[in-house]
Design a protein around this motif. Structure first.
Motif, PDB file in Angstrom:
ATOM      1  N   ALA A  78       0.980  -1.382   0.009  1.00 23.23           N
ATOM      2  CA  ALA A  78       0.075   0.048  -0.535  1.00 23.23           C
ATOM      3  C   ALA A  78       0.892   1.368   0.134  1.00 23.23           C
ATOM      4  N   ASP A  79       1.582   1.240   0.926  1.00 22.56           N
ATOM      5  CA  ASP A  79       3.068   2.534   0.657  1.00 22.56           C
ATOM      6  C   ASP A  79       3.923   2.270  -0.608  1.00 22.56           C
ATOM      7  N   GLU A  80       4.013   1.440  -1.066  1.00 18.42           N
ATOM      8  CA  GLU A  80       4.459   1.479  -2.252  1.00 18.42           C
ATOM      9  C   GLU A  80       3.732   1.806  -3.441  1.00 18.42           C
ATOM     10  N   ALA A  81       3.048   0.892  -3.358  1.00 18.06           N
ATOM     11  CA  ALA A  81       1.896   1.168  -4.512  1.00 18.06           C
ATOM     12  C   ALA A  81       1.193   1.969  -4.894  1.00 18.06           C
ATOM     13  N   GLY A  82       0.426   2.115  -3.300  1.00 14.03           N
ATOM     14  CA  GLY A  82      -1.264   2.854  -3.171  1.00 14.03           C
ATOM     15  C   GLY A  82      -2.457   1.689  -2.354  1.00 14.03           C
ATOM     16  N   TYR A  83      -3.005   2.678  -2.276  1.00 10.34           N
ATOM     17  CA  TYR A  83      -3.832   1.127  -1.439  1.00 10.34           C
ATOM     18  C   TYR A  83      -5.184   1.040  -2.222  1.00 10.34           C
ATOM     19  N   GLU A  84      -5.479   1.781  -3.305  1.00 11.25           N
ATOM     20  CA  GLU A  84      -6.330   1.020  -4.388  1.00 11.25           C
ATOM     21  C   GLU A  84      -5.368  -0.212  -4.698  1.00 11.25           C
ATOM     22  N   ASN A  85      -4.467  -0.756  -4.984  1.00 11.86           N
ATOM     23  CA  ASN A  85      -3.369  -1.683  -5.289  1.00 11.86           C
ATOM     24  C   ASN A  85      -3.527  -2.416  -4.186  1.00 11.86           C
ATOM     25  N   VAL A  86      -3.757  -3.003  -3.352  1.00 15.92           N
ATOM     26  CA  VAL A  86      -4.010  -3.627  -2.886  1.00 15.92           C
ATOM     27  C   VAL A  86      -4.817  -4.390  -3.004  1.00 15.92           C
ATOM     28  N   THR A  87      -4.850  -5.786  -3.685  1.00 18.27           N
ATOM     29  CA  THR A  87      -5.829  -7.052  -4.071  1.00 18.27           C
ATOM     30  C   THR A  87      -5.404  -8.426  -3.829  1.00 18.27           C
ATOM     31  N   LEU A  88      -6.268  -9.301  -3.953  1.00 13.76           N
ATOM     32  CA  LEU A  88      -6.042 -10.457  -2.841  1.00 13.76           C
ATOM     33  C   LEU A  88      -4.767 -11.419  -4.336  1.00 13.76           C
ATOM     34  N   SER A  89      -5.252 -11.020  -5.155  1.00 14.19           N
ATOM     35  CA  SER A  89      -4.144 -10.880  -6.023  1.00 14.19           C
ATOM     36  C   SER A  89      -3.086 -10.635  -6.875  1.00 14.19           C
ATOM     37  N   ALA A  90      -2.772  -9.395  -5.948  1.00 13.75           N
ATOM     38  CA  ALA A  90      -1.898  -8.773  -6.263  1.00 13.75           C
ATOM     39  C   ALA A  90      -0.218  -9.227  -5.163  1.00 13.75           C
ATOM     40  N   MET A  91      -1.408  -9.515  -3.901  1.00 15.77           N
ATOM     41  CA  MET A  91      -0.554 -10.362  -2.472  1.00 15.77           C
ATOM     42  C   MET A  91      -0.427 -11.475  -2.718  1.00 15.77           C
ATOM     43  N   ALA A  92      -1.004 -12.643  -3.587  1.00 20.19           N
ATOM     44  CA  ALA A  92      -1.047 -13.683  -4.147  1.00 20.19           C
ATOM     45  C   ALA A  92       0.332 -13.639  -5.040  1.00 20.19           C
ATOM     46  N   ARG A  93       0.726 -12.354  -5.877  1.00 21.41           N
ATOM     47  CA  ARG A  93       1.562 -12.418  -7.617  1.00 21.41           C
ATOM     48  C   ARG A  93       3.165 -12.261  -6.142  1.00 21.41           C
ATOM     49  N   ARG A  94       2.690 -11.414  -5.036  1.00 19.89           N
ATOM     50  CA  ARG A  94       4.252 -11.130  -3.893  1.00 19.89           C
ATOM     51  C   ARG A  94       4.701 -12.020  -3.891  1.00 19.89           C
ATOM     52  N   PHE A  95       3.361 -13.482  -3.317  1.00 12.21           N
ATOM     53  CA  PHE A  95       4.158 -14.444  -2.228  1.00 12.21           C
ATOM     54  C   PHE A  95       3.742 -15.495  -3.265  1.00 12.21           C
TER      55      PHE A  95
END
Length: 205
Positions: free
Chosen positions: A32-49
């Protein structure tokens, strides 16, 4: 459709081994700090991990749950900073310290700060030590101005509206005048102090 990462954002992959709810929430707050709160999604987190979306449901019930946990994490961090700033202070000094710590967190942790604005169920607020502490410190500071209910709650709302409004506009680059933003902030805090000292008490019947 999932929100797209902001320009200049590069994904950071975290090894899946040892994935826990706490690690997931902390990583979401960082994103959220890096890319914006609106970009925090489950898909984004799954890709991150480096896992499938479905794997995250072992740790959170869904996006709302993840963002709620982010709000609690950020709220705890923010009140820790505010508490340290106001410790041993009262009146104008406490107000200035409170406001300064609030602004510093809002500007340096923008995604986390955005998470703190998520409306939460009142039962959850009551059960959260961090959020109870936020209320205790905020109301305690304002009681030093001699305020009682219902004026106390009205003053809390004025304080929050002023600090949040200024930080939101500053973060958005909405102040176009060359006047120094810090100087205007100091004047706004001083104006709040004057308003609190001269609070128009509600007439009790």
């Amino acid at each position: 459709m999932a929100a797209r990462p902001s320009p200049g954002y590069s994904e950071v992959f975290i090894p899946r081994a040892g994935l826990t709810t706490d690690r997931l929430v902390a990583a979401a707050a960082d994103l959220a700090d890096e890319a914006g709160y609106e970009n925090v999604t489950l898909s984004a987190m799954a890709r991150r991990f480096g896992v499938k979306d479905a794997s995250l449901y072992a740790h959170v019930r869904g996006l709302r749950d993840l963002r709620t946990r982010m709000a609690l994490l950020a709220g705890g961090e923010m009140i820790d900073r505010i508490a340290a700033a106001v410790d041993g202070r009262s009146g104008r000094d406490a107000l200035a310290a409170f406001a300064g710590a609030y602004r510093e967190y809002a500007l340096t942790r923008p995604g986390r700060y955005a998470a703190t604005q998520l409306p939460l169920d009142q039962a959850l607020v009551t059960d959260s030590p961090a959020l109870r502490r936020t209320a205790e410190i905020t109301y305690g500071m304002l009681r030093s101005y001699g305020l009682e209910e219902p004026d106390l709650t009205d003053a809390v709302r004025l304080l929050r509206s002023t600090l949040h409004g200024y930080c939101a506009l500053e973060s958005a680059g909405a102040f176009g005048d060359p006047r120094d933003l810090g100087a205007s902030w100091d004047r706004a805090v001083e104006a709040l102090h004057v308003a609190l000292v001269n609070w128009p008490r509600e007439q009790r019947r």
